[in-house]
Design a protein around this motif. Structure first.
Motif, mmCIF file in Angstrom:
data_model
loop_
_atom_site.group_PDB
_atom_site.id
_atom_site.type_symbol
_atom_site.label_atom_id
_atom_site.label_comp_id
_atom_site.label_asym_id
_atom_site.label_seq_id
_atom_site.Cartn_x
_atom_site.Cartn_y
_atom_site.Cartn_z
ATOM 1 N N VAL A 47 22.073 8.918 -8.107
ATOM 2 C CA VAL A 47 21.870 8.223 -8.415
ATOM 3 C C VAL A 47 20.916 8.522 -9.974
ATOM 4 O O VAL A 47 21.110 8.409 -11.250
ATOM 5 C CB VAL A 47 21.991 6.967 -8.505
ATOM 6 C CG1 VAL A 47 21.206 5.957 -9.693
ATOM 7 C CG2 VAL A 47 22.896 6.292 -7.516
ATOM 8 N N ILE A 75 28.898 4.262 -12.003
ATOM 9 C CA ILE A 75 27.492 3.594 -11.768
ATOM 10 C C ILE A 75 27.900 2.585 -13.147
ATOM 11 O O ILE A 75 27.143 2.677 -14.034
ATOM 12 C CB ILE A 75 26.230 4.379 -11.902
ATOM 13 C CG1 ILE A 75 26.616 5.436 -10.991
ATOM 14 C CG2 ILE A 75 24.896 3.888 -11.362
ATOM 15 C CD1 ILE A 75 25.147 6.968 -10.696
ATOM 16 N N THR A 123 24.943 -0.482 -14.439
ATOM 17 C CA THR A 123 23.448 -0.689 -14.397
ATOM 18 C C THR A 123 23.454 -2.666 -15.280
ATOM 19 O O THR A 123 23.908 -2.496 -15.746
ATOM 20 C CB THR A 123 22.728 -0.570 -15.460
ATOM 21 O OG1 THR A 123 23.240 1.083 -15.253
ATOM 22 C CG2 THR A 123 21.152 -0.621 -15.519
ATOM 23 N N TYR A 165 21.300 -0.565 -9.597
ATOM 24 C CA TYR A 165 22.353 0.468 -10.329
ATOM 25 C C TYR A 165 23.131 0.039 -9.123
ATOM 26 O O TYR A 165 22.501 -0.141 -7.567
ATOM 27 C CB TYR A 165 21.428 1.355 -10.267
ATOM 28 C CG TYR A 165 20.514 1.843 -11.225
ATOM 29 C CD1 TYR A 165 20.506 2.699 -12.803
ATOM 30 C CD2 TYR A 165 19.007 1.880 -10.273
ATOM 31 C CE1 TYR A 165 20.041 3.056 -13.510
ATOM 32 C CE2 TYR A 165 18.133 2.052 -11.665
ATOM 33 C CZ TYR A 165 18.779 2.503 -13.096
ATOM 34 O OH TYR A 165 17.311 2.714 -13.840
#
Length: 430
Positions: free
Chosen positions: A276, A304, A306, A321
């Protein structure tokens, strides 16, 4: 035939996922392999105890549950006897032939399929290795069984697609039973699969599927008693439907249970931090053009999510995240100071300060980028900065708002179309 293997840290959760289907009338327990009696003669607790007893022989095996689904072509309608033979043959081929296992025939999808529940601890207490089992042993077993039982071949189908979670459907007329069923399905696909260490981190995943874990506010009775409710959310993120106590679910995803998971997950996710952090750093490194929205979009393409937390005035005070590849969830600050909400906003610079001071509001509104026709007020354009070569920018696929005078640097006067006199002491080779 398509085979999907999943391992987890909770035998109870895997077991009750199938038992709940049984109680809802959409599944049957058709086989109890390597049990002392037939499935029909065993109580729910007896079926579970056999698995728990074996798992207790080795407490070091954290991911001790095995959940397998065998999916058949819609044209295939196999008898229970054939499904039992297929189950037994498959488990023997992947190294689980001597393990106790339960076979459930499900009737809640558009294609025939069965679920198999077993345990990774052998009778002597040793661990049964499942590393790459899906790619190796399972794939060979699948092909052999397709031939032996004359099944429709998978032909490269992607099995994961049938198991993807979908957001819970929200209805204004949802009652307690419908709400509980919808939430239970989401919890089964999230709690034992994602590595979260707090309620906000858990909600960062659950909210994606229109579900929220609610411990109540500090003044509420639920909070003071250490309780937890789960509830549905609509498309706007607003709470709807009937809140359900955590203890009412068979998985028992209570606050006390989650707190034990927090500690385990914190250890399990340590090796996932670097991916990440690297994804964020790679996107922002050496660039002054990446807006927060652009960062979010780039990370999303890398798997990923957010999640931004904002107050009533829209001010961002937190960031989380969710890495769907590693199933790890991180509050920004847990990755380090440079990944907190404040730091990320500071790193996502929209416009160089020196340039911004030279442009009035009216100039920013009227100026467009040559060749792009894009207003300078847009957050998506790229600015040239001192000490960053134009060749480097072009190599990175970037375009300068300014025409560089030298290989390095830029002349602010280019914005107005008029040349300024060179100031004393200003170096041509910035």
């Amino acid at each position: 035939m398509v085979a999907i293997i999943k391992t987890g840290t909770s035998i109870r959760s895997t077991f009750y996922y199938n038992e709940n289907k049984l109680k809802e009338g959409v599944a049957e327990c058709i086989m109890a392999g390597n049990y002392p009696d037939d499935a029909a003669n065993l109580s729910e607790q007896e079926r579970l105890n056999m698995l728990l007893k074996l798992a207790s022989l080795n407490s070091n095996v954290v991911r001790n549950s095995v959940h397998i689904s065998l999916n058949f072509d819609p044209s295939e309608q196999h008898s229970k006897a054939v499904l039992k033979e297929i189950s037994q043959a498959y488990l023997e081929k992947i190294g689980f032939g001597d393990q106790p296992f339960l076979v459930y025939q499900h009737h809640d999808a558009g294609h025939p399929h069965i679920h198999i529940v077993s345990v990774k601890v052998a009778h002597d207490g040793s661990r049964i290795e499942t590393q790459n089992i899906g790619r190796n042993q399972s794939e060979r077993a699948r092909k052999e069984i397709e031939q032996e039982f004359h099944l429709v071949k998978a032909s490269g189908k992607k099995p994961q697609q049938s198991e993807h979670l979908k957001p819970a459907m929200v209805s204004a007329n949802y009652g307690k039973v419908e709400t509980k069923r919808a939430i239970s399905n989401i919890l089964a696909g999230v709690i034992d699969k994602y590595k979260f260490t707090s309620i906000p981190e858990l909600n960062a995943v659950l909210n994606r599927y229109n579900v929220a874990a609610d411990p109540g506010n500090e003044e509420s009775r639920t909070f003071k008693k250490g309780g937890l409710h789960y509830r549905l959310l609509n498309a706007k993120g607003e709470r709807v439907g009937v809140p359900i106590k955590a203890s009412d679910f068979h998985q028992k995803p209570t606050l006390k249970y989650l707190q034990t998971r927090f500690e385990i997950n914190d250890q399990l996710r340590q090796t996932d931090k670097l991916r990440v952090k690297n994804a964020i750093d790679f996107t922002l490194y050496g660039k002054t053009n990446v807006t927060l929205d652009r960062l979010i979009n780039i990370l999303e393409r890398d798997g990923i999510d957010t999640v931004l937390r904002k107050n009533d005035t829209g001010l961002i005070y937190g960031i989380t995240y969710v890495d769907h590849r590693s199933k790890a969830v991180f509050n920004g600050s847990s990755l380090g100071k440079n990944y907190s909400a404040k730091a990320i906003q500071e790193r996502c610079v929209v416009m160089d300060t020196a340039v911004a001071n030279m442009l009035s509001n009216s100039q920013r509104q009227e100026h467009t980028v040559t060749g792009y026709g894009q207003p300078a007020t847009s957050k998506s354009y790229l600015l040239a900065t001192p000490k960053q070569s134009n060749e480097a920018r072009l190599a990175n696929g970037e375009h300068s708002l300014f025409d560089p005078v030298k290989q390095d640097g830029f002349t602010p006067a280019d914005l107005s179309g008029t040349k300024r006199k060179k100031k004393r002491g200003f170096s041509q080779s910035l």
